[in-house]
Design a protein around this motif. Structure first.
Motif, PDB file in Angstrom:
ATOM      1  N   GLN A   1       0.857  -1.193   0.000  1.00  0.00           N
ATOM      2  CA  GLN A   1       0.000   0.000   0.000  1.00  0.00           C
ATOM      3  C   GLN A   1       0.886   1.234   0.000  1.00  0.00           C
ATOM      4  OE1 GLN A   1      -3.415   0.244   2.757  1.00  0.00           O
ATOM      5  NE2 GLN A   1      -2.635   2.243   3.402  1.00  0.00           N
TER       6      GLN A   1
ATOM      7  N   ASP B   1       0.904   5.527   0.282  1.00  0.00           N
ATOM      8  CA  ASP B   1       0.192   6.742   0.684  1.00  0.00           C
ATOM      9  C   ASP B   1       1.116   7.935   0.523  1.00  0.00           C
ATOM     10  OD1 ASP B   1      -2.526   5.972   2.132  1.00  0.00           O
ATOM     11  OD2 ASP B   1      -1.043   4.459   2.703  1.00  0.00           O
TER      12      ASP B   1
ATOM     13  N   ASP C   1      -9.622   0.928   2.471  1.00  0.00           N
ATOM     14  CA  ASP C   1     -10.462   2.059   2.075  1.00  0.00           C
ATOM     15  C   ASP C   1      -9.666   2.986   1.174  1.00  0.00           C
ATOM     16  OD1 ASP C   1     -12.850   1.490   3.660  1.00  0.00           O
ATOM     17  OD2 ASP C   1     -11.539   1.827   5.379  1.00  0.00           O
ATOM     18  N   ALA C   2     -10.224   3.312   0.032  1.00  0.00           N
ATOM     19  CA  ALA C   2      -9.575   4.232  -0.888  1.00  0.00           C
ATOM     20  C   ALA C   2      -9.545   5.626  -0.279  1.00  0.00           C
ATOM     21  CB  ALA C   2     -10.311   4.248  -2.221  1.00  0.00           C
ATOM     22  N   LYS C   3      -8.405   6.285  -0.403  1.00  0.00           N
ATOM     23  CA  LYS C   3      -8.251   7.664   0.045  1.00  0.00           C
ATOM     24  C   LYS C   3      -7.470   8.426  -1.013  1.00  0.00           C
ATOM     25  CE  LYS C   3      -8.317   6.801   5.049  1.00  0.00           C
ATOM     26  NZ  LYS C   3      -7.587   6.998   6.330  1.00  0.00           N
ATOM     27  N   ASN C   4      -7.522   9.746  -0.912  1.00  0.00           N
ATOM     28  CA  ASN C   4      -6.762  10.564  -1.839  1.00  0.00           C
ATOM     29  C   ASN C   4      -5.280  10.200  -1.763  1.00  0.00           C
ATOM     30  OD1 ASN C   4      -6.365  12.710  -3.726  1.00  0.00           O
ATOM     31  ND2 ASN C   4      -5.621  13.985  -2.042  1.00  0.00           N
TER      32      ASN C   4
ATOM     33  N   ARG D   1      -3.804   7.363  -2.347  1.00  0.00           N
ATOM     34  CA  ARG D   1      -3.529   6.020  -1.831  1.00  0.00           C
ATOM     35  C   ARG D   1      -3.749   5.026  -2.954  1.00  0.00           C
ATOM     36  NH1 ARG D   1      -6.430   3.805   3.465  1.00  0.00           N
ATOM     37  NH2 ARG D   1      -4.607   4.842   4.392  1.00  0.00           N
ATOM     38  N   TRP D   2      -2.858   4.040  -3.023  1.00  0.00           N
ATOM     39  CA  TRP D   2      -3.039   2.983  -4.008  1.00  0.00           C
ATOM     40  C   TRP D   2      -2.355   1.703  -3.540  1.00  0.00           C
ATOM     41  CZ3 TRP D   2       1.604   1.506  -6.579  1.00  0.00           C
ATOM     42  CH2 TRP D   2       2.663   2.407  -6.474  1.00  0.00           C
TER      43      TRP D   2
ATOM     44  N   LYS E   1     -19.699   4.425  -2.443  1.00  0.00           N
ATOM     45  CA  LYS E   1     -19.640   3.374  -1.418  1.00  0.00           C
ATOM     46  C   LYS E   1     -20.961   3.306  -0.659  1.00  0.00           C
ATOM     47  CE  LYS E   1     -15.789   3.144   0.824  1.00  0.00           C
ATOM     48  NZ  LYS E   1     -14.700   3.343   1.828  1.00  0.00           N
TER      49      LYS E   1
ATOM     50  N   SER F   1     -22.985   2.105   2.540  1.00  0.00           N
ATOM     51  CA  SER F   1     -22.631   1.826   3.930  1.00  0.00           C
ATOM     52  C   SER F   1     -23.633   0.926   4.644  1.00  0.00           C
ATOM     53  CB  SER F   1     -22.504   3.139   4.708  1.00  0.00           C
ATOM     54  OG  SER F   1     -23.740   3.848   4.686  1.00  0.00           O
TER      55      SER F   1
ATOM     56  N   HIS G   1     -16.094  -1.297   2.532  1.00  0.00           N
ATOM     57  CA  HIS G   1     -14.700  -1.126   2.158  1.00  0.00           C
ATOM     58  C   HIS G   1     -14.561  -1.281   0.639  1.00  0.00           C
ATOM     59  CE1 HIS G   1     -13.487  -1.114   6.367  1.00  0.00           C
ATOM     60  NE2 HIS G   1     -14.273  -2.170   6.528  1.00  0.00           N
ATOM     61  N   ASP G   2     -13.537  -0.660   0.092  1.00  0.00           N
ATOM     62  CA  ASP G   2     -13.352  -0.620  -1.359  1.00  0.00           C
ATOM     63  C   ASP G   2     -12.567  -1.805  -1.906  1.00  0.00           C
ATOM     64  OD1 ASP G   2     -14.481   2.135  -1.902  1.00  0.00           O
ATOM     65  OD2 ASP G   2     -12.918   2.640  -0.461  1.00  0.00           O
TER      66      ASP G   2
END
Length: 448
Positions: A277, A279, A308-311, A313-314, A341, A343, A350-351
């Motif tokens: 991962q 970030d 969880d996808a975030k700005n 992040r891959w 997403k 809920s 979760h993605d």
């Protein structure tokens, strides 16, 4: 309500719901007698695979050399629930002497459809035997390609179990690259994709399951929903719908489509892969810096993960055995598509999930396999329980909240949801690099 069109030969969904506990599938051997190839140009027909990768019979082998020189190879099979399953997927770009295995298998693992008013909720893959809804396609739906006949168990949308429902074709995708050199010479190429797809009817919806294999090594996975809005769902009087038709009398009930893909990685022919991962954090300028700084951190994912996808992040899956010609470990990176997403259920919160391989874990929710213990759980969120990842399986969740509009009538335009796998260091250079630029690897002579 999930009620199909009242056309002769179609079966009410209730019939398949009664069978929801049954595991229905067909092996390659059992299907072999029921598969034929339709007409199509030679460019789009599968070719015989070399002995090194001939690990399925010719009827179940897809091989396509694209006009830019890249060859994709894979096997396919069909099951009553997920429908099309692709296996032993390999990629061989120009300059590589052997095929590079990418995935052991890939399939749709659930289409979860909850309605906003809470009155209906469906698992289209496992509750309704999604694969059994395979429909016949006409040559016009598979332009320039080949339509294969699939033997479908207990078909819903065909009078015959032999359904002309698997299209393989090629398609242009636009620029693969463009570069204007110092001498004003322009290097450019138009990219090509191998396109494989089926259409499955579930109730009033028709799902186009599309797999695109690009000449640059990318794999694009998409589900397109089309067909018709259910005429039984114009009852959203509680404000959770959208008015369709004349005035504001009929309100189509809003709902979600939460699609899960299951990907079993086998990079370089080994299931022993690593997950990482990344970030990135942007900080304001400090001291005499001209601009902000950006620091990227790599985290080894050694245990099962609900991500969880975030700005910025891959994630990537890294080969434990293979390297490119520059000595860098081969990997594939997840590139998410647009998603909403949902809920409402733990498994949709979760993605991306990474779980340790377990042959019993096949469907992201309402997993119909008996896993030996009632405590095992029937959805992917229950399987993230701290196991060490040595053979990672990825579960990708992409959601779409469908608030109907007047333009959805009739038929409904396709709305797409999906994601991509993109090669990272699989080859030492752009696999489509023209010969004149083959020496431009790493720092150039100019130091640019």
């Amino acid at each position: 309500m999930r009620v199909p069109y009242p056309i002769s030969g179609l079966r009410p969904r209730g019939i398949s719901r009664a069978r929801k506990g049954a595991v229905v599938g067909l092996s390659v051997a059992a299907l072999a007698a029921g598969v034929t190839a339709g007409a199509g140009p030679a460019a789009a027909r599968p070719k015989a695979a070399p002995a090194a990768v001939a690990d399925c019979s010719a009827a179940y082998r897809i091989e396509q050399k694209l006009s830019t020189g890249t060859t994709w190879r894979m096997c396919w099979r069909f099951e009553a629930k997920s429908g099309l399953v692709l296996e032993k997927i390999s990629y061989q770009p120009p300059g590589e002497a052997e095929p590079i295995r990418v995935l052991n298998s890939a399939k749709i693992a659930q289409i979860h459809v909850p309605y906003d008013d809470g009155k209906n909720e469906y698992n289209d893959i496992t509750d309704y035997n999604f694969g059994s809804g395979l429909v016949n396609m006409t040559p016009a739906e598979c332009p320039g390609g080949t339509i294969r006949t699939v033997k479908v168990p207990d078909p819903f949308s065909s009078e015959s179990p032999n359904v002309k429902g698997l299209c393989t074709t090629t398609r242009a995708r636009g620029h693969a690259y463009r570069m204007q050199a110092d001498n004003n010479k322009v290097f450019q190429a138009q990219g090509k994709d191998l396109l494989i797809y089926t259409v499955n009817k579930v109730g009033w919806y028709e799902y186009i399951t599309e797999w695109r294999f690009s000449d640059d090594g990318a794999i694009n996975m998409n589900i397109g929903a089309t067909g018709s809005l259910s005429p039984f769902d114009y009852d959203a009087g509680d404000g959770r719908g959208w008015p369709l038709g004349k005035g504001a009398k009929s309100y189509a009930t809003s709902h979600s489509h939460n699609v899960f893909w299951r990907l079993d990685f086998g990079l370089d022919g080994s299931s022993n892969s690593k997950v990482e991962q990344y970030d990135s954090v942007v900080s304001p300028p400090a001291g005499g810096q001209q601009g902000p700084t950006n620091k990227t951190t790599r985290t080894a994912v050694t245990k099962e993960l609900a991500g969880d996808a975030k700005n910025m992040r891959w994630w990537r899956v890294v080969s434990a055995t293979g390297k490119n010609k520059d000595g860098h470990a081969r990997s594939y990176e997840f590139v998410p598509g647009a998603t909403t997403k949902y809920s409402g259920r733990p498994f949709t919160q979760h993605d991306l999930y990474f779980t340790q391989y377990n042959k019993c874990e096949q469907y992201a929710s309402n997993n119909v396999r008996s896993c030996g213990s009632p405590l095992h759980g029937v959805s992917v969120d229950k399987w993230v329980n701290g196991q060490t990842l040595t053979h990672p399986v990825a579960w990708v969740n992409v959601g779409f909240h469908h608030i109907a509009r007047d333009e959805d009538q009739q038929p409904m335009p396709v709305h797409w949801q999906g994601f991509s796998l993109v090669p990272r260091d699989v080859t030492a250079m752009n696999p489509l690099t023209p010969p004149a630029l083959a020496g431009e690897n790493g720092q150039t002579n100019s130091g640019s």
